[in-house]
Design a protein around this motif. Structure first.
Motif, mmCIF file in Angstrom:
data_model
loop_
_atom_site.group_PDB
_atom_site.id
_atom_site.type_symbol
_atom_site.label_atom_id
_atom_site.label_comp_id
_atom_site.label_asym_id
_atom_site.label_seq_id
_atom_site.Cartn_x
_atom_site.Cartn_y
_atom_site.Cartn_z
ATOM 1 N N MET A 674 0.804 -1.218 0.000
ATOM 2 C CA MET A 674 0.000 0.000 0.000
ATOM 3 C C MET A 674 0.841 1.272 0.000
ATOM 4 O O MET A 674 0.325 2.339 -0.331
ATOM 5 C CB MET A 674 -0.928 -0.001 1.224
ATOM 6 N N ALA A 675 2.111 1.158 0.369
ATOM 7 C CA ALA A 675 2.908 2.374 0.517
ATOM 8 C C ALA A 675 3.929 2.572 -0.593
ATOM 9 O O ALA A 675 4.709 3.513 -0.546
ATOM 10 C CB ALA A 675 3.627 2.358 1.869
ATOM 11 N N THR A 676 3.941 1.680 -1.581
ATOM 12 C CA THR A 676 4.857 1.868 -2.706
ATOM 13 C C THR A 676 4.076 1.804 -4.002
ATOM 14 O O THR A 676 2.916 1.388 -4.038
ATOM 15 C CB THR A 676 5.937 0.765 -2.756
ATOM 16 N N GLY A 677 4.733 2.199 -5.084
ATOM 17 C CA GLY A 677 4.089 2.120 -6.383
ATOM 18 C C GLY A 677 4.088 0.720 -6.954
ATOM 19 O O GLY A 677 3.565 0.483 -8.036
ATOM 20 N N ASN A 678 4.686 -0.241 -6.222
ATOM 21 C CA ASN A 678 4.787 -1.632 -6.690
ATOM 22 C C ASN A 678 5.406 -1.715 -8.079
ATOM 23 O O ASN A 678 4.955 -2.475 -8.936
ATOM 24 C CB ASN A 678 3.410 -2.307 -6.675
ATOM 25 N N THR A 679 6.413 -0.918 -8.314
ATOM 26 C CA THR A 679 7.117 -0.932 -9.591
ATOM 27 C C THR A 679 8.388 -1.769 -9.451
ATOM 28 O O THR A 679 9.240 -1.447 -8.621
ATOM 29 C CB THR A 679 7.500 0.487 -10.016
ATOM 30 N N PRO A 680 8.519 -2.826 -10.252
ATOM 31 C CA PRO A 680 9.704 -3.695 -10.100
ATOM 32 C C PRO A 680 10.941 -3.100 -10.766
ATOM 33 O O PRO A 680 11.387 -3.541 -11.822
ATOM 34 C CB PRO A 680 9.261 -4.991 -10.785
ATOM 35 N N ILE A 681 11.483 -2.066 -10.158
ATOM 36 C CA ILE A 681 12.676 -1.427 -10.702
ATOM 37 C C ILE A 681 13.864 -1.732 -9.794
ATOM 38 O O ILE A 681 13.707 -2.047 -8.610
ATOM 39 C CB ILE A 681 12.496 0.093 -10.820
ATOM 40 N N MET A 682 15.057 -1.618 -10.362
ATOM 41 C CA MET A 682 16.269 -1.886 -9.594
ATOM 42 C C MET A 682 17.032 -0.585 -9.432
ATOM 43 O O MET A 682 17.787 -0.187 -10.316
ATOM 44 C CB MET A 682 17.119 -2.935 -10.307
ATOM 45 N N ASP A 683 16.775 0.112 -8.353
ATOM 46 C CA ASP A 683 17.407 1.393 -8.091
ATOM 47 C C ASP A 683 17.423 1.594 -6.587
ATOM 48 O O ASP A 683 16.400 1.450 -5.924
ATOM 49 C CB ASP A 683 16.613 2.511 -8.777
ATOM 50 N N TRP A 684 18.603 1.953 -6.046
ATOM 51 C CA TRP A 684 18.708 2.136 -4.604
ATOM 52 C C TRP A 684 18.160 3.493 -4.163
ATOM 53 O O TRP A 684 18.193 3.807 -2.981
ATOM 54 C CB TRP A 684 20.162 2.027 -4.163
ATOM 55 N N SER A 685 17.696 4.330 -5.095
ATOM 56 C CA SER A 685 17.235 5.672 -4.753
ATOM 57 C C SER A 685 16.178 5.642 -3.664
ATOM 58 O O SER A 685 15.226 4.859 -3.716
ATOM 59 C CB SER A 685 16.674 6.358 -6.005
ATOM 60 N N ILE A 686 16.341 6.545 -2.710
ATOM 61 C CA ILE A 686 15.364 6.623 -1.619
ATOM 62 C C ILE A 686 14.060 7.250 -2.075
ATOM 63 O O ILE A 686 13.029 7.133 -1.412
ATOM 64 C CB ILE A 686 15.980 7.428 -0.448
ATOM 65 N N PHE A 687 14.079 7.893 -3.250
ATOM 66 C CA PHE A 687 12.877 8.559 -3.746
ATOM 67 C C PHE A 687 12.122 7.714 -4.769
ATOM 68 O O PHE A 687 11.226 8.211 -5.431
ATOM 69 C CB PHE A 687 13.245 9.909 -4.369
ATOM 70 N N GLN A 688 12.483 6.466 -4.925
ATOM 71 C CA GLN A 688 11.758 5.580 -5.826
ATOM 72 C C GLN A 688 11.259 4.364 -5.064
ATOM 73 O O GLN A 688 11.817 3.979 -4.038
ATOM 74 C CB GLN A 688 12.647 5.137 -6.992
ATOM 75 N N GLY A 689 10.199 3.771 -5.596
ATOM 76 C CA GLY A 689 9.591 2.638 -4.919
ATOM 77 C C GLY A 689 10.238 1.329 -5.319
ATOM 78 O O GLY A 689 11.318 1.276 -5.886
ATOM 79 N N MET A 690 9.550 0.261 -5.063
ATOM 80 C CA MET A 690 10.042 -1.068 -5.381
ATOM 81 C C MET A 690 8.865 -2.042 -5.368
ATOM 82 O O MET A 690 7.744 -1.667 -5.020
ATOM 83 C CB MET A 690 11.103 -1.497 -4.364
ATOM 84 N N ARG A 691 9.107 -3.252 -5.778
ATOM 85 C CA ARG A 691 8.135 -4.325 -5.605
ATOM 86 C C ARG A 691 8.854 -5.473 -4.924
ATOM 87 O O ARG A 691 9.924 -5.883 -5.364
ATOM 88 C CB ARG A 691 7.542 -4.768 -6.940
ATOM 89 N N THR A 692 8.260 -6.001 -3.886
ATOM 90 C CA THR A 692 8.884 -7.076 -3.127
ATOM 91 C C THR A 692 8.274 -8.427 -3.488
ATOM 92 O O THR A 692 7.218 -8.499 -4.128
ATOM 93 C CB THR A 692 8.737 -6.845 -1.619
ATOM 94 N N LEU A 693 8.945 -9.479 -3.075
ATOM 95 C CA LEU A 693 8.448 -10.830 -3.355
ATOM 96 C C LEU A 693 7.059 -11.044 -2.743
ATOM 97 O O LEU A 693 6.138 -11.527 -3.413
ATOM 98 C CB LEU A 693 9.434 -11.863 -2.793
ATOM 99 N N ALA A 694 6.914 -10.665 -1.488
ATOM 100 C CA ALA A 694 5.640 -10.900 -0.798
ATOM 101 C C ALA A 694 4.522 -10.068 -1.426
ATOM 102 O O ALA A 694 3.414 -10.572 -1.666
ATOM 103 C CB ALA A 694 5.788 -10.563 0.685
ATOM 104 N N ALA A 695 4.792 -8.792 -1.701
ATOM 105 C CA ALA A 695 3.773 -7.936 -2.308
ATOM 106 C C ALA A 695 3.420 -8.421 -3.704
ATOM 107 O O ALA A 695 2.254 -8.380 -4.118
ATOM 108 C CB ALA A 695 4.279 -6.500 -2.352
ATOM 109 N N ASN A 696 4.412 -8.899 -4.438
ATOM 110 C CA ASN A 696 4.161 -9.390 -5.792
ATOM 111 C C ASN A 696 3.229 -10.602 -5.769
ATOM 112 O O ASN A 696 2.316 -10.723 -6.588
ATOM 113 C CB ASN A 696 5.490 -9.760 -6.441
ATOM 114 N N ILE A 697 3.463 -11.493 -4.822
ATOM 115 C CA ILE A 697 2.590 -12.666 -4.703
ATOM 116 C C ILE A 697 1.170 -12.238 -4.359
ATOM 117 O O ILE A 697 0.198 -12.730 -4.945
ATOM 118 C CB ILE A 697 3.155 -13.631 -3.643
#
Length: 746
Positions: A674-697
């Motif tokens: 709920m707190a990220t854009g769920n975007t599967p990107i590879m960037d350590w930037s603190i201003f970008q989101g991510m998608r995790t294994l658990a959230a993806n499932i």
């Protein structure tokens, strides 16, 4: 000294013995059940995942002999793989039973009527399923095998027939009436458009676009055509046209001319490929499913894939990968309907099965004693039809998950349309031509990134609070603070995720300078308060009981936060030219997502703090008092005692607390969801989101088809998450045991 021995209460000892045994067996049974449950989970995940790594299988189902005096030029089968059809050069369409007891029986026969002799034959892309005859009078006639499925008397029946998608009349391609010697065509059913690329008897290359409009009076479809002649030098060997009419491919010996045919009034040559290998010649070309990739075959056995990528001169076709088959007798190349799987056949009766992006040869073997004249895959890709001599051979294919390989899951893959190889997770799309991109690297990276930012926020706060509460805080205040922090753990993570996504993320975006100021002002304010307090008269300082000084910092921290938010607009205007988000994006070149790692770090850190605090606080508080009192008695200060005695003794527990928090952060789902854009990107930037294994499932499992590649890959993601957690816990227990052994002598 009494001469009487002390009495022994045998009943009490027996009861204690029984209780001890019950406790022992209960704990042993509980632990065993936990291990059994873990093993069951482990093997169930493997059971679901295992099929995606199974090898492809090809077996001959059956074969029968066709009439010796009849020639066939093309064929195929319906979706169920029960009925096959064959086209003859003279326009006959025959249907045969290819499954069950009546295998090889001829079911029906249709004869296509022409106004002129047949001079050529062509078919569309496999998923369009249409065929056409080119005629001596410069026209073509399009036909389509049809299958009507019925359920009469609760029994499924398939009735084959023939259809004329653009009408029974022939379509004139060349107004000059020259014969159609060679052609390729495609038909857009939705827009009623027909594109034809044809070579005439007088060696002209024509591109014709026909459009149908409904007559407002008669209701009949009327076709209008536009024709453009394309100049090409040399003898044309092969023609291809993309299903959307945007590209035309013309092979002349070892050169492939590529034309932009999107606008028939402005057809332009966009590239010429000299695509043959050194000391080899091009012998075949074919479009893959989706028509984004061009496959070229050299007579030395190399099969290469080409597709458009961005270059300095615009989008150009480039050679992406090659398959060295070492087969110099390749006679045909055939693609599946929707996947990037393709087949090659040769003049020795051998068949090979490949998948492009996994760069794998999935299967290869001999399926016929003679050369394969033509090959046709079924719509479901589980069977195929081959004509070898006068034998019609039906093969069964088991190839459910060709897109999965170790390289596709864990290495960079160059997908169609991408400028370079990359780790991509994109499992679904609205298009049938879409190729699933199933790299687990971006979502594994996102899991580690989310856990790292959460731990960066949680560990300093949780450990500092735990040490202060256990070692410095007064017992009265500790009895209030510790349960209060621990009760935070009962807060549902979905609530934290909801607040993080809908309240915290917009707040941070609109007051980003305030967040930065808080990080600077809060420690400065605490240090100044400590310095000021230290210099106050003792009469004032002694009014606050020992261990209760932390209460004084509450208004200081609140005041620092208020000042940070109050100064935020001025700082944003002064330092960031009035818009910090635009400054980060334009001046620093850093993408800014509203739901980013900073939001996740704070929200998930807030969820992890109680876990780390509770375990670490218990570890510090459980250090025997005689150790710290002994140290103090020997003249050490409280800080020296804390650092060199208490923390070392409590280090196993503190380490366990951190690893427990890390384990929870790795497996956290709702906050990340709920707190990220769920975007599967590879960037350590603190201003970008991510998608995790658990959230993806959690996001994709409800929409995945049971048993599909996507479904099994999600289970593989769960298996990877299981392994992550298992490894972290194992390392934590190993280190904890080592620390316990090392400092147990203190």
């Amino acid at each position: 000294m009494s001469s009487n021995p002390p009495s022994v209460d045998f009943n009490t000892n027996r009861n204690r013995l029984i209780k001890d045994k019950l406790a022992k067996y209960s704990i042993t049974a509980g632990g065993t059940l936990v291990l059994v449950a873990l093993l069951l989970i482990f093997f169930y995940l493997l059971y679901v995942v295992q099929p995606i790594f199974a090898s492809a299988q090809v077996e001959v189902r059956n074969q029968f002999t066709l009439p010796a005096n009849q020639e066939y030029i093309a064929g195929g089968m319906e979706e169920q793989g029960e009925i096959a059809y064959l086209f003859t050069p003279t326009g006959e369409l025959s249907y045969y039973q290819i499954k069950g007891e009546k295998f090889g029986d001829k079911l029906k026969n249709f004869a296509v009527e022409f106004d002129a002799p047949v001079t050529s034959f062509a078919r569309t892309a496999p998923h369009q399923g249409m065929y056409a005859y080119g005629l001596e009078n410069g026209a073509i006639k399009v036909v389509e095998p049809k299958f009507e499925v019925g359920f009469a008397n609760d029994k499924r029946t398939i009735n084959p027939s023939i259809a004329y998608p653009i009408g029974e009349d022939e379509i004139v391609i060349d107004d000059e009436g020259a014969s159609i010697r060679q052609f390729a065509f495609s038909y857009d059913v939705e827009d009623s458009r027909l594109g034809v690329l044809a070579v005439t008897g007088d060696k002209r290359l024509l591109f014709s676009m026909l459009s149908a409009e409904e007559n407002m009076f008669s209701g009949e479809m009327e076709w209008s055509s536009e024709v453009t002649e394309i100049p090409v030098e040399g003898k044309i060997d092969e023609l291809l046209i993309s299903p959307d009419f945007s590209r035309a491919f013309v092979r002349v010996a070892n050169k492939v001319y590529i034309y932009n045919t999107r606008d028939i009034e402005d057809i332009t040559q966009i590239q010429v490929l000299a695509a043959n290998q050194e000391n080899a010649n091009l012998v075949k070309m074919q479009l893959l499913s989706g028509a984004n990739s061009l496959m070229l075959v050299n007579d030395n056995g190399e099969i290469s894939q080409w597709f458009e990528i961005n270059s300095e001169q615009g989008r150009k076709f480039a050679k992406i990968r090659a398959f060295a088959s070492n087969d110099s007798n390749i006679s045909g190349l055939y693609s599946e309907f929707y996947r990037r799987t393709f087949f090659s056949t040769n003049t020795q009766g051998e068949l090979s099965l490949y998948y492009t992006t996994s760069e794998s040869e999935l299967w290869s073997g001999k399926v016929s004693d003679a050369g394969i004249d033509f090959f046709s895959i079924s719509p479901r890709s589980n069977a195929a039809l081959m004509l070898s001599g006068n034998k019609l051979i039906v093969i069964d294919i088991e190839n459910e998950h060709p897109e999965v390989s170790w390289s596709a899951l864990w290495q960079e893959v160059w997908y169609e349309g991408y400028p370079e190889p990359a780790y991509i997770w994109q499992s679904t799309s609205a298009s049938d031509d879409f190729e699933s991109k199933l790299s687990l690297v971006p979502i594994s990276f996102g899991t580690i990134k989310a856990a790292m930012y959460a731990m960066l926020f949680a560990v300093p706060i949780a450990l500092s609070a735990a040490i202060y509460t256990a070692y410095f805080m007064s017992p009265e205040l500790r009895r209030f603070v510790k349960p209060t922090v621990e009760i935070m753990e009962a807060l549902p993570t979905v609530i934290l995720g909801f607040l993080a996504g809908l309240w915290l993320a917009p707040l941070i975006e609109s007051h980003l300078p305030a967040i930065m100021l808080i990080l600077l002002l809060t420690p400065v304010a605490i240090l100044l308060t400590a310095f000021f307090w230290q210099n106050l008269p003792e009469s004032i300082r002694h009014r606050i009981p020992d261990g209760s000084h932390a209460v004084l910092l509450i208004p200081v921290v609140l005041l620092a936060g208020y000042i940070a938010f109050a100064l935020s607009p001025a700082v944003e205007l002064w330092v960031f030219d009035g818009d910090v988000r635009r400054y980060i994006t334009n001046e620093l070149g850093i993408d800014f997502d509203q739901r980013n790692s900073l939001v996740v770090g704070i929200a998930m850190g807030f969820a992890v703090i109680p876990t780390i605090f509770s375990i670490a606080e218990d570890a510090v508080f459980s250090v025997p008092k005689h150790l710290s009192n002994g140290s103090l008695a020997l003249g050490a200060t409280q800080w020296q005692t804390l650092v060199r005695v208490v923390l070392l003794t409590a280090s196993p527990g503190i380490f366990s607390a951190v690893m427990m928090g890390l384990g929870r952060a790795v497996g956290e789902t709702m906050i990340v969801l709920m707190a990220t854009g769920n975007t599967p990107i590879m960037d350590w930037s603190i201003f970008q989101g991510m998608r995790t294994l658990a959230a993806n499932i959690a996001v994709e499992m409800p929409e995945s088809e049971v048993g599909s590649t996507h479904y099994r890959i999600l289970f593989l993601a769960a298996f990877v998450l299981f392994i992550f957690t298992f490894v972290f816990n194992t390392i934590a227990e190993f280190v904890r045991q080592r620390l316990r052994e090392k400092y147990s002598s203190l």
